[in-house]
Design a protein around this motif. Sequence first.
Motif, PDB file in Angstrom:
ATOM      1  N   ARG A  26     -78.967 -46.517   2.915  1.00 39.77           N
ATOM      2  CA  ARG A  26     -79.430 -45.869   4.162  1.00 39.77           C
ATOM      3  C   ARG A  26     -78.280 -45.263   4.954  1.00 39.77           C
ATOM      4  NH1 ARG A  26     -83.141 -50.214   7.231  1.00 39.77           N
ATOM      5  NH2 ARG A  26     -84.899 -50.318   5.820  1.00 39.77           N
ATOM      6  N   ARG A  27     -77.086 -45.373   4.371  1.00 40.09           N
ATOM      7  CA  ARG A  27     -75.876 -44.825   4.999  1.00 40.09           C
ATOM      8  C   ARG A  27     -75.648 -45.415   6.393  1.00 40.09           C
ATOM      9  NH1 ARG A  27     -74.099 -41.426   1.525  1.00 40.09           N
ATOM     10  NH2 ARG A  27     -75.551 -40.379   0.145  1.00 40.09           N
ATOM     11  N   ILE A  28     -75.868 -46.684   6.520  1.00 40.79           N
ATOM     12  CA  ILE A  28     -75.654 -47.343   7.820  1.00 40.79           C
ATOM     13  C   ILE A  28     -74.193 -47.768   7.920  1.00 40.79           C
ATOM     14  CG2 ILE A  28     -76.282 -49.371   9.200  1.00 40.79           C
ATOM     15  CD1 ILE A  28     -79.147 -48.928   8.099  1.00 40.79           C
ATOM     16  N   LEU A  29     -73.593 -47.484   9.044  1.00 40.17           N
ATOM     17  CA  LEU A  29     -72.165 -47.789   9.229  1.00 40.17           C
ATOM     18  C   LEU A  29     -71.961 -49.297   9.401  1.00 40.17           C
ATOM     19  CD1 LEU A  29     -71.206 -45.023  11.817  1.00 40.17           C
ATOM     20  CD2 LEU A  29     -70.683 -45.084   9.361  1.00 40.17           C
ATOM     21  N   PRO A  30     -70.833 -49.817   8.929  1.00 46.29           N
ATOM     22  CA  PRO A  30     -70.563 -51.252   9.104  1.00 46.29           C
ATOM     23  C   PRO A  30     -70.656 -51.671  10.569  1.00 46.29           C
ATOM     24  CG  PRO A  30     -68.948 -50.288   7.626  1.00 46.29           C
ATOM     25  CD  PRO A  30     -69.786 -49.158   8.133  1.00 46.29           C
ATOM     26  N   SER A  31     -70.215 -50.788  11.469  1.00 50.48           N
ATOM     27  CA  SER A  31     -70.229 -51.170  12.893  1.00 50.48           C
ATOM     28  C   SER A  31     -71.658 -51.274  13.446  1.00 50.48           C
ATOM     29  CB  SER A  31     -69.436 -50.138  13.707  1.00 50.48           C
ATOM     30  OG  SER A  31     -69.943 -48.853  13.404  1.00 50.48           O
ATOM     31  N   ASP A  32     -72.623 -50.767  12.695  1.00 46.85           N
ATOM     32  CA  ASP A  32     -74.012 -50.812  13.180  1.00 46.85           C
ATOM     33  C   ASP A  32     -74.789 -51.997  12.600  1.00 46.85           C
ATOM     34  OD1 ASP A  32     -73.735 -48.649  14.760  1.00 46.85           O
ATOM     35  OD2 ASP A  32     -74.444 -47.209  13.253  1.00 46.85           O
ATOM     36  N   VAL A  33     -74.096 -52.858  11.852  1.00 46.94           N
ATOM     37  CA  VAL A  33     -74.826 -53.979  11.227  1.00 46.94           C
ATOM     38  C   VAL A  33     -74.436 -55.297  11.887  1.00 46.94           C
ATOM     39  CG1 VAL A  33     -75.393 -55.136   9.057  1.00 46.94           C
ATOM     40  CG2 VAL A  33     -74.645 -52.746   9.031  1.00 46.94           C
ATOM     41  N   LEU A  34     -75.443 -56.077  12.181  1.00 50.23           N
ATOM     42  CA  LEU A  34     -75.235 -57.412  12.738  1.00 50.23           C
ATOM     43  C   LEU A  34     -75.615 -58.415  11.655  1.00 50.23           C
ATOM     44  CD1 LEU A  34     -74.400 -58.215  15.567  1.00 50.23           C
ATOM     45  CD2 LEU A  34     -76.828 -58.499  16.121  1.00 50.23           C
ATOM     46  N   TRP A  35     -74.622 -59.113  11.130  1.00 50.90           N
ATOM     47  CA  TRP A  35     -74.918 -60.072  10.045  1.00 50.90           C
ATOM     48  C   TRP A  35     -75.246 -61.423  10.660  1.00 50.90           C
ATOM     49  CZ3 TRP A  35     -75.178 -58.403   5.053  1.00 50.90           C
ATOM     50  CH2 TRP A  35     -74.609 -57.156   4.774  1.00 50.90           C
ATOM     51  N   GLN A  36     -76.336 -62.008  10.245  1.00 52.94           N
ATOM     52  CA  GLN A  36     -76.714 -63.325  10.777  1.00 52.94           C
ATOM     53  C   GLN A  36     -77.099 -64.257   9.648  1.00 52.94           C
ATOM     54  OE1 GLN A  36     -79.667 -62.885  13.845  1.00 52.94           O
ATOM     55  NE2 GLN A  36     -78.196 -61.974  15.243  1.00 52.94           N
ATOM     56  N   VAL A  37     -76.791 -65.536   9.867  1.00 55.09           N
ATOM     57  CA  VAL A  37     -77.091 -66.530   8.823  1.00 55.09           C
ATOM     58  C   VAL A  37     -78.207 -67.444   9.310  1.00 55.09           C
ATOM     59  CG1 VAL A  37     -76.188 -68.473   7.490  1.00 55.09           C
ATOM     60  CG2 VAL A  37     -74.728 -66.492   7.959  1.00 55.09           C
ATOM     61  N   GLY A  38     -79.178 -67.704   8.435  1.00 60.56           N
ATOM     62  CA  GLY A  38     -80.238 -68.659   8.766  1.00 60.56           C
ATOM     63  C   GLY A  38     -81.571 -67.965   8.926  1.00 60.56           C
TER      64      GLY A  38
END
Length: 474
Positions: A26-38
């Motif tokens: 989707r060509r999403i920039l790393p700065s636009d992703v919020l990684w969450q665990v759980g």
Amino acid sequence: MAQVARLADEDDFDGWRVAARTLASRRILPSDVLWQVGATPQDLFAATLTEVAAAAPQFAVPRSFVELARSAICHSDPERFSLLYSMLLRIRANSRALEDRADPLVQRLERMTKEVRRDIHKMHAFVRFRELEDEGGTRYVAWFEPEHHIVRASAGFFVRRFAGMRWSILTPELSIHWDGETLLEGPAATRADAPDRDPVEETWKTYYASIFNPARLKVKAMTKEMPKKYWKNMPETALVGELISGAQAREARMVETSQAKSATAQAETAKPSIGDNVRAAWEAVRQEAMGCTRCDLYKCGTQTVFGEGPVDAKIMFVGEQPGDQEDLAGKPFIGPAGQLLDRALGEAGVDRSQTYVTNAVKHFKFEQRGKRRIHSKPNGSEIDACRWWIEQERVLIRPPITVALGATAARSLFGKPVTISAMRGRAHTVSDGGEGWVTVHPSFLLRVRDNREEEYARFVDDLRVIGERAKALA
Ligand code: URA
């Protein structure tokens, strides 16, 4: 708008891979992703990601990146998912991006994988089980606090090593349990959930105190290899503080004693009582060495080839490194050089089965040429890295005589490069007070063109003198 990518666990590599592939498509920039665990009940986005991933165009990444990502994902750095995603995008644009060792991102990820590998090694080496009885019988339970999310990555080692036992490893993140057939995961635990002491512990303590030699004490090296945070879980280290504080006085006493006695007699005095617990400790060290990653050689050899022989051997032979056949069989000196050594020992009247045979370097270093694996000499840093293991073999066995076969072994034994011709034919005192002898390596005799018979006879003579010396010392 920021996208949330939710992963099941801290080390959820498969989840990360699916999410990263989808985000990349989707060509999403790393700065636009919020990684969450759980997982959470509103876990809608994860489902969407999986769906899109199936439809997303696949793209290949180098195997080395998959390996790096699998390992780096276990790191405790909260930025790891995002860093790996940035790297993935770079690789998508340039499939060789990972080869750029000057790139700070590559460097950071490599550092992370190294730290993870080291933490896995520490877990393999420093987990100590306590015995307890539960409704199913005996269970061995250990408490361990890793620095990274490595419990699942380490589990296979314990399953293989303790396949026939029932055991549990409790950690602040999760617990793992083996019943002899199935590995189960349980919730996080606390130190109070693990038993504190067991009957085996006293034996370890007595044993550790008996082998403790203050002259060999290197606090920095010891704490580097066995960080203090692990000491509290290890029965044998309960005495370390006390032993260190008494070390100077003990060392002074040892120096006095050594002035009064010959070096050999001193080595005998310092010798631990040889028995089952020495064999058990040796076996534990051997098992630890199987997971060694102290230098890069573990990546090329099939396995660690540890020393072999009785733990009360009077003579320890040290070779250079395992060869092709030794690497496959996991036993030292069984190939052509080993056969020559056997023949020479027979002619010299030395029974190999009564000696301890090992190598300065425990992994086979080679160059692949077609189907053949051609021996390649270990370098100084590889020899030095592997001294950790040979030192432990020597602490346990305390051989009155150690024989360095060739220059690599001699460098390892004396801690510096030495010339064989200058050292050959007489005893030298080594750091623990025992005798060190130097002779040629049997593979030299296989290679040498001129005077082969004479060189071989000289080698047999060296072994005969050493055999007689061992008898005299006994
Ligand atoms: N050469 C060595 O130095 N060691 C072995 O185990 C085999 C060959």
